[in-house]
Design an enzyme around this catalytic site. Structure first.
Site, PDB file in Angstrom:
ATOM      1  N   LYS A   9       0.826  -1.215   0.000  1.00 32.39           N
ATOM      2  CA  LYS A   9       0.000   0.000   0.000  1.00 32.39           C
ATOM      3  C   LYS A   9       0.861   1.267   0.000  1.00 32.39           C
ATOM      4  O   LYS A   9       2.059   1.215   0.298  1.00 32.39           O
ATOM      5  CB  LYS A   9      -0.926  -0.049   1.221  1.00 32.39           C
ATOM      6  CG  LYS A   9      -1.925  -1.214   1.177  1.00 32.39           C
ATOM      7  CD  LYS A   9      -2.929  -1.135   2.324  1.00 32.39           C
ATOM      8  CE  LYS A   9      -3.971  -2.242   2.216  1.00 32.39           C
ATOM      9  NZ  LYS A   9      -5.053  -2.091   3.220  1.00 32.39           N
ATOM     10  N   TYR A  49     -12.660  -3.222  -3.294  1.00 35.15           N
ATOM     11  CA  TYR A  49     -13.180  -3.133  -1.921  1.00 35.15           C
ATOM     12  C   TYR A  49     -14.708  -3.009  -1.949  1.00 35.15           C
ATOM     13  O   TYR A  49     -15.284  -2.234  -1.166  1.00 35.15           O
ATOM     14  CB  TYR A  49     -12.550  -1.948  -1.186  1.00 35.15           C
ATOM     15  CG  TYR A  49     -11.116  -2.180  -0.741  1.00 35.15           C
ATOM     16  CD1 TYR A  49     -10.704  -3.399  -0.196  1.00 35.15           C
ATOM     17  CD2 TYR A  49     -10.167  -1.161  -0.825  1.00 35.15           C
ATOM     18  CE1 TYR A  49      -9.390  -3.596   0.229  1.00 35.15           C
ATOM     19  CE2 TYR A  49      -8.855  -1.355  -0.394  1.00 35.15           C
ATOM     20  CZ  TYR A  49      -8.482  -2.572   0.137  1.00 35.15           C
ATOM     21  OH  TYR A  49      -7.176  -2.769   0.566  1.00 35.15           O
ATOM     22  N   PHE A  57     -16.046   5.036   6.298  1.00 38.06           N
ATOM     23  CA  PHE A  57     -14.620   5.322   6.090  1.00 38.06           C
ATOM     24  C   PHE A  57     -14.165   5.101   4.650  1.00 38.06           C
ATOM     25  O   PHE A  57     -12.999   5.333   4.330  1.00 38.06           O
ATOM     26  CB  PHE A  57     -13.753   4.482   7.044  1.00 38.06           C
ATOM     27  CG  PHE A  57     -13.900   2.992   6.878  1.00 38.06           C
ATOM     28  CD1 PHE A  57     -13.225   2.316   5.866  1.00 38.06           C
ATOM     29  CD2 PHE A  57     -14.724   2.262   7.732  1.00 38.06           C
ATOM     30  CE1 PHE A  57     -13.367   0.938   5.707  1.00 38.06           C
ATOM     31  CE2 PHE A  57     -14.855   0.885   7.592  1.00 38.06           C
ATOM     32  CZ  PHE A  57     -14.170   0.228   6.568  1.00 38.06           C
ATOM     33  N   ARG A  85      -1.815 -14.769   4.176  1.00 37.25           N
ATOM     34  CA  ARG A  85      -2.741 -14.133   5.128  1.00 37.25           C
ATOM     35  C   ARG A  85      -2.216 -14.274   6.559  1.00 37.25           C
ATOM     36  O   ARG A  85      -2.316 -13.346   7.349  1.00 37.25           O
ATOM     37  CB  ARG A  85      -4.140 -14.749   5.020  1.00 37.25           C
ATOM     38  CG  ARG A  85      -4.963 -14.270   3.841  1.00 37.25           C
ATOM     39  CD  ARG A  85      -5.415 -12.833   3.933  1.00 37.25           C
ATOM     40  NE  ARG A  85      -6.515 -12.623   4.848  1.00 37.25           N
ATOM     41  CZ  ARG A  85      -7.283 -11.538   4.860  1.00 37.25           C
ATOM     42  NH1 ARG A  85      -7.055 -10.532   3.995  1.00 37.25           N
ATOM     43  NH2 ARG A  85      -8.258 -11.411   5.717  1.00 37.25           N
ATOM     44  N   THR A  91      -6.258  -7.254  10.580  1.00 40.13           N
ATOM     45  CA  THR A  91      -6.458  -6.024   9.798  1.00 40.13           C
ATOM     46  C   THR A  91      -5.899  -4.787  10.505  1.00 40.13           C
ATOM     47  O   THR A  91      -5.197  -3.979   9.893  1.00 40.13           O
ATOM     48  CB  THR A  91      -7.957  -5.830   9.500  1.00 40.13           C
ATOM     49  OG1 THR A  91      -8.442  -6.974   8.776  1.00 40.13           O
ATOM     50  CG2 THR A  91      -8.197  -4.578   8.668  1.00 40.13           C
ATOM     51  N   ARG A 102       1.872  -6.856   9.606  1.00 39.51           N
ATOM     52  CA  ARG A 102       1.164  -5.700  10.184  1.00 39.51           C
ATOM     53  C   ARG A 102       1.552  -5.488  11.651  1.00 39.51           C
ATOM     54  O   ARG A 102       1.656  -4.354  12.115  1.00 39.51           O
ATOM     55  CB  ARG A 102      -0.348  -5.905  10.036  1.00 39.51           C
ATOM     56  CG  ARG A 102      -0.831  -5.719   8.591  1.00 39.51           C
ATOM     57  CD  ARG A 102      -2.262  -6.155   8.425  1.00 39.51           C
ATOM     58  NE  ARG A 102      -2.795  -5.848   7.100  1.00 39.51           N
ATOM     59  CZ  ARG A 102      -3.927  -6.352   6.628  1.00 39.51           C
ATOM     60  NH1 ARG A 102      -4.655  -7.180   7.369  1.00 39.51           N
ATOM     61  NH2 ARG A 102      -4.345  -6.029   5.412  1.00 39.51           N
ATOM     62  N   ASN A 112      -2.285  -0.163   6.863  1.00 41.33           N
ATOM     63  CA  ASN A 112      -1.856  -1.468   7.393  1.00 41.33           C
ATOM     64  C   ASN A 112      -0.952  -2.240   6.425  1.00 41.33           C
ATOM     65  O   ASN A 112      -1.015  -3.457   6.345  1.00 41.33           O
ATOM     66  CB  ASN A 112      -3.074  -2.279   7.843  1.00 41.33           C
ATOM     67  CG  ASN A 112      -4.049  -2.521   6.713  1.00 41.33           C
ATOM     68  OD1 ASN A 112      -3.829  -2.073   5.590  1.00 41.33           O
ATOM     69  ND2 ASN A 112      -5.114  -3.247   6.984  1.00 41.33           N
ATOM     70  N   HIS A 115      -2.254  -5.393   1.325  1.00 41.45           N
ATOM     71  CA  HIS A 115      -3.477  -6.161   1.059  1.00 41.45           C
ATOM     72  C   HIS A 115      -3.049  -7.561   0.660  1.00 41.45           C
ATOM     73  O   HIS A 115      -2.050  -7.731  -0.050  1.00 41.45           O
ATOM     74  CB  HIS A 115      -4.276  -5.546  -0.100  1.00 41.45           C
ATOM     75  CG  HIS A 115      -5.280  -6.518  -0.668  1.00 41.45           C
ATOM     76  ND1 HIS A 115      -6.521  -6.679  -0.106  1.00 41.45           N
ATOM     77  CD2 HIS A 115      -5.195  -7.412  -1.693  1.00 41.45           C
ATOM     78  CE1 HIS A 115      -7.169  -7.628  -0.779  1.00 41.45           C
ATOM     79  NE2 HIS A 115      -6.387  -8.087  -1.746  1.00 41.45           N
ATOM     80  N   GLU A 126      -8.682 -11.463  -8.145  1.00 40.67           N
ATOM     81  CA  GLU A 126      -7.852 -10.267  -7.943  1.00 40.67           C
ATOM     82  C   GLU A 126      -6.631 -10.263  -8.870  1.00 40.67           C
ATOM     83  O   GLU A 126      -6.243  -9.206  -9.390  1.00 40.67           O
ATOM     84  CB  GLU A 126      -7.435 -10.171  -6.469  1.00 40.67           C
ATOM     85  CG  GLU A 126      -8.642  -9.870  -5.574  1.00 40.67           C
ATOM     86  CD  GLU A 126      -8.337  -9.840  -4.087  1.00 40.67           C
ATOM     87  OE1 GLU A 126      -7.192 -10.163  -3.680  1.00 40.67           O
ATOM     88  OE2 GLU A 126      -9.249  -9.497  -3.319  1.00 40.67           O
TER      89      GLU A 126
END
Ligand code: UDP
Ligand code: MG
Length: 155
Positions: A9, A49, A57, A85, A91, A102, A112, A115, A126
């Site tokens: 990110k 998303y 948010f 994951r 998260t 994270r 965070n 993704h 994806e």
């Protein structure tokens, strides 16, 4: 072998953590089959998303994800979706266990770091959303035999 989709990110780009995060995935034994920098926009984020578009948010999330380009990648390995994951962690970085990406690199629920696809089905969707077929590479990996037992490699 399974492939999963990861985004580094904008906060990871801005905080110069790209190498640290990438190194974790590589040291684990995941192989990069696709990687590029790209600028996201609201249109693709409303799809990516989709489960969050109605949350209050969401505009803040769009702003966060578009403030710089991101690095998108495809990682290959046995059970890659679940492995990645678990490496990524919860998260909210403040709740993420130490030792997770994270948990070790972030302090925020929004900012965070990464993704990662949450199921094999979503990983396929994806990967196709962000990569053209010719941007994913299938190349010989000489270290594969040192990374897995023969019966773990389902080529
Ligand atoms: N997010 C947020 N606030 C929330 C929930 C999610 O800012 O209360 C952001 C956060 O950046 C998260 C992303 O939206 O990574 C996608 O949310 P999801 O629930 O899919 O979490 P993830 O799969 O990334 O752990
Ligand atoms: Mg998610």
């Amino acid at each position: 072998m399974e492939q999963t989709f990861v985004i580094l990110k904008p906060s990871t780009i801005q905080r110069s953590l790209v190498g640290d995060v990438l190194t974790r995935f590589q040291r684990k034994g995941l192989f990069i089959t696709g990687i590029k920098m790209m600028q996201l926009d609201e249109q693709i984020l409303r799809i990516h998303y989709a489960h969050l578009v109605d949350r209050p948010f969401f505009p803040m999330l769009v702003n966060s994800m578009t403030v710089t380009p991101v690095i998108v990648m495809v990682l290959k390995g046995k059970d890659a979706v679940a492995v990645v994951r678990s490496m990524v962690g919860a998260t909210n970085c403040r709740n993420a266990a130490p030792g997770t990406i994270r948990g070790d690199f972030g302090m925020s629920g929004q900012e965070n770091i990464v993704h990662a696809s949450d199921s094999p089905e979503n990983a396929v969707i994806e990967i196709n959303r962000f990569f053209k077929p010719e941007e994913i590479f299938d190349y010989p990996i000489p270290t594969l035999a040192a990374t897995y037992a023969p019966d773990e490699i389902d080529q």
